[in-house]
Design a protein around this motif. Structure first.
Motif, PDB file in Angstrom:
ATOM      1  N   ALA A 182       0.835  -1.212   0.000  1.00 48.15           N
ATOM      2  CA  ALA A 182       0.000   0.000   0.000  1.00 48.15           C
ATOM      3  C   ALA A 182       0.865   1.256   0.000  1.00 48.15           C
ATOM      4  N   THR A 186       1.165   4.020  -2.999  1.00 47.00           N
ATOM      5  CA  THR A 186       0.937   5.441  -2.696  1.00 47.00           C
ATOM      6  C   THR A 186       2.041   6.302  -3.300  1.00 47.00           C
ATOM      7  N   VAL A 189       1.516   6.398  -7.114  1.00 44.43           N
ATOM      8  CA  VAL A 189       0.424   7.313  -7.477  1.00 44.43           C
ATOM      9  C   VAL A 189       0.872   8.760  -7.341  1.00 44.43           C
ATOM     10  N   GLU A 190       1.641   9.058  -6.304  1.00 44.27           N
ATOM     11  CA  GLU A 190       2.124  10.426  -6.118  1.00 44.27           C
ATOM     12  C   GLU A 190       3.033  10.846  -7.272  1.00 44.27           C
ATOM     13  N   TRP A 295     -10.289  13.048   3.990  1.00 46.95           N
ATOM     14  CA  TRP A 295     -10.920  13.367   2.710  1.00 46.95           C
ATOM     15  C   TRP A 295     -10.159  14.425   1.929  1.00 46.95           C
ATOM     16  N   PRO A 298      -5.935  13.280  -0.233  1.00 45.30           N
ATOM     17  CA  PRO A 298      -6.308  12.096  -1.012  1.00 45.30           C
ATOM     18  C   PRO A 298      -5.283  10.981  -1.014  1.00 45.30           C
ATOM     19  N   LEU A 299      -3.987  11.308  -0.991  1.00 45.43           N
ATOM     20  CA  LEU A 299      -2.978  10.251  -0.994  1.00 45.43           C
ATOM     21  C   LEU A 299      -2.999   9.457   0.311  1.00 45.43           C
ATOM     22  N   PHE A 302      -5.939   7.296   0.137  1.00 44.83           N
ATOM     23  CA  PHE A 302      -5.642   6.180  -0.765  1.00 44.83           C
ATOM     24  C   PHE A 302      -4.872   5.089  -0.030  1.00 44.83           C
ATOM     25  N   ALA A 305      -7.137   3.325   2.587  1.00 40.39           N
ATOM     26  CA  ALA A 305      -8.142   2.465   1.963  1.00 40.39           C
ATOM     27  C   ALA A 305      -7.522   1.187   1.422  1.00 40.39           C
ATOM     28  N   ILE A 306      -6.374   1.306   0.736  1.00 41.10           N
ATOM     29  CA  ILE A 306      -5.732   0.129   0.145  1.00 41.10           C
ATOM     30  C   ILE A 306      -5.236  -0.820   1.233  1.00 41.10           C
ATOM     31  N   SER A 336      -1.202   6.359   8.812  1.00 40.66           N
ATOM     32  CA  SER A 336      -1.971   7.335   8.026  1.00 40.66           C
ATOM     33  C   SER A 336      -1.923   8.716   8.668  1.00 40.66           C
ATOM     34  N   SER A 349      -9.385  17.031  -3.700  1.00 37.81           N
ATOM     35  CA  SER A 349     -10.492  16.259  -3.158  1.00 37.81           C
ATOM     36  C   SER A 349     -11.800  16.751  -3.752  1.00 37.81           C
TER      37      SER A 349
END
Length: 522
Positions: A182, A186, A189-190, A295, A298-299, A302, A305-306, A336, A349
């Motif tokens: 995860a 992350t 994605v970044e 919220w 977002p990263l 993410f 959630a993953i 987190s 967001s």
């Protein structure tokens, strides 16, 4: 001046100096941990690793045997190095104490939480008991998770250090592997959405690809060790079948693990449907609350959630686990919050339209409520974890985790450990082999052994078969047998004289209780 006021002034003074604060509470953490480690009676999951290292006759056999263990290899290699230093398993416990203390240091020194939150966390259930007193590979995973968080800002120059952390994290245990995947996703994605996120890094393409390769190799290496041999009959780990059908009760049972991970004081009872239903529903509410908290980042959302989805999915389809397993859901939450300190609230967001639509208004109100109550929510969890940690740590002094240590001391004190020892069930005998520093005859394999391999060479035996093999040994090999069972012997045999010696039944692990008998030919 009252004691409470003296403590308040003292706490305020040390809180203002980060180094003094860290040294003070880390010293307390280490001293209590040392006392807990020296008192703790290791159970089979702790001692098995030591026995594999001790009794493997070659590196090839060592590598073959650890394939039967449902874990990657990093902790096993660490223990192998420790065995070269000292032949007493206490060195493994002391090393584990050092790992837990380093993890606590990283959290106290570098995490972005308020000072009282740091104290609440490090003396909570996972860092202070489960991943400190009990010597397993989970402390190693927590350490690399915190090191990753502490080094997270270095990604602005290079991804190499983070990739190395992910490599080692992936090879600690399956749950750390999920978290590492995860975290790696992350970062990917970044990098992909760096322009949209207005994020700049000095790392060049070569650095990114090299770091990605390290991360990928770490994941593949971990998976290679997690896949068991074809003849592995172990009921736990990856050799257990996959549950791919949907069952509503099992779904809520798996979901309730998130509640159990966060709120360790009140946990769901799997045997009661209403219990898992309530705790599973509360888990969904918690997930929605945490989603609202992150919220605008977002990263972080993410990653949360993953990682949470990975662990819950594994819990459902493969292994419900114990607190040390699904406790990683709590670590995901802490990570987190730590990562959230590196990001500002961004307009990426989705924005909630400001109109009179009831649904949109409800969502907006929920997001506002979540972000306002985020600190309160975290403080409640930390307090619950603190109480759980203190209770579990104290319980280890009144109820031994395993009766193996006491049974081994009795055998050594009375010089019974020098005789021919027969032990059944073999699963419960492995900690005795560690404390006695010798092998025991296992009727399940009809041979001397220490660690247990769940393959086709092992068969379950009842008390009648145990006594038959004891009788056979008395005819050919020895005049007396010390029989050790993890259940009370109800059966007799005409050609045997069976004298009860002692029993050790104080154990938190239900099947690591020991009944000792002296057996001779009638």
């Amino acid at each position: 001046m009252s004691p409470s006021r003296i403590w308040s002034q003292f706490y305020k003074r040390i809180s203002e100096d980060r180094n003094t604060f860290t040294f003070f509470f880390l010293s307390i953490f280490f001293l209590f941990g040392l006392v807990g480690i020296l008192n703790h009676a290791m159970w089979r999951d702790e001692m098995t690793i030591w026995l594999i290292v001790r009794d493997s006759e070659s590196m090839a056999e060592f590598l073959r045997v650890i394939r039967y263990e449902p874990h990657p290899a990093l902790w096993y290699f660490c223990v192998a190095l420790l065995y070269r230093i000292a032949r007493d398993p206490i060195i493994m416990q002391l090393f584990h104490l050092i790992l837990g203390t380093i993890a606590a240091y990283l959290f106290l020194r570098y995490s972005p939480f308020r000072t009282f939150q740091k104290v609440l966390f490090v003396f909570g259930y996972l860092p202070f008991y489960e991943y400190l007193v009990i010597s397993r590979n989970y402390s190693l995973g927590m350490l690399f998770s915190f090191l990753f968080c502490a080094l997270y800002a270095t990604r602005q120059q290079t991804y190499l250090w983070l990739a190395i952390c992910l490599f080692f994290m992936a090879n600690c245990n399956a749950y750390s592997l999920f978290i590492a995947i995860a975290l790696g996703l992350t970062l990917i994605v970044e990098v992909i959405f760096s322009r949209t996120l207005d994020y700049q890094t000095r790392a060049n393409l070569k650095n990114k690809l090299f770091s990605l390769a390290i991360f990928g190799i770490g994941v593949l290496t971990s998976i290679a060790f997690l896949i068991p041999p074809s003849d592995n009959l172990e009921n736990g780990g990856l050799s257990r079948g996959w549950n791919l059908s949907f069952d509503i009760r099992h779904f809520f049972t798996a979901l309730s693990r998130l509640w159990n991970s966060y709120i360790v004081l009140i946990i769901a009872g799997d045997s009661k449907y209403y219990s898992v239903l309530i705790c599973g529903t509360l888990s969904l509410a918690i997930i929605a609350l945490v989603a609202g908290i992150f919220w605008r980042k977002p990263l972080v959302l993410f990653f949360y959630a993953i990682a949470t989805a990975e662990i819950l999915l594994f819990t459902y389809i493969k292994f419900l686990g114990a607190q040390r397993h699904f406790g990683h859901l709590y670590l995901v939450l802490i990570i987190s919050f730590w990562l959230a300190s590196y990001y500002k609230k961004r307009e990426l967001s989705p924005q909630i339209p400001k109109n009179r639509n009831t649904r949109n208004t409800a969502i907006a109100q929920w997001l506002t409520f979540s972000q306002r109550q985020g600190k309160t929510f975290l403080n409640i969890l930390l307090c619950c974890q603190l109480i759980g940690g203190i209770v579990a740590f104290s319980r280890d002094f009144t109820i031994p985790y395993s009766a193996s240590k006491a049974a081994a001391q009795y055998l050594q004190t009375n010089q019974l450990d020098r005789g021919f020892l027969v032990g059944s069930q073999d699963v419960a005998m492995s900690p005795l082999c560690g404390y006695l520093n010798r092998k025991i005859y296992y009727p399940e394999r009809q041979a001397l052994g220490s660690f247990v391999l769940f393959n086709r060479s092992r068969t379950e035996v009842d008390s009648g078969e145990v006594l038959r093999q004891v009788s056979e040994k008395l005819q050919t090999a020895t005049e007396e047998v010390i029989l050790i069972l993890n259940y009370e012997l109800k059966e007799t045999r005409g050609d045997l004289s069976i004298l009860p010696l002692e029993k050790f039944v104080d154990s938190l692990i239900y099947n690591e209780k020991y009944y000792l008998y002296r057996v001779r030919r009638e």
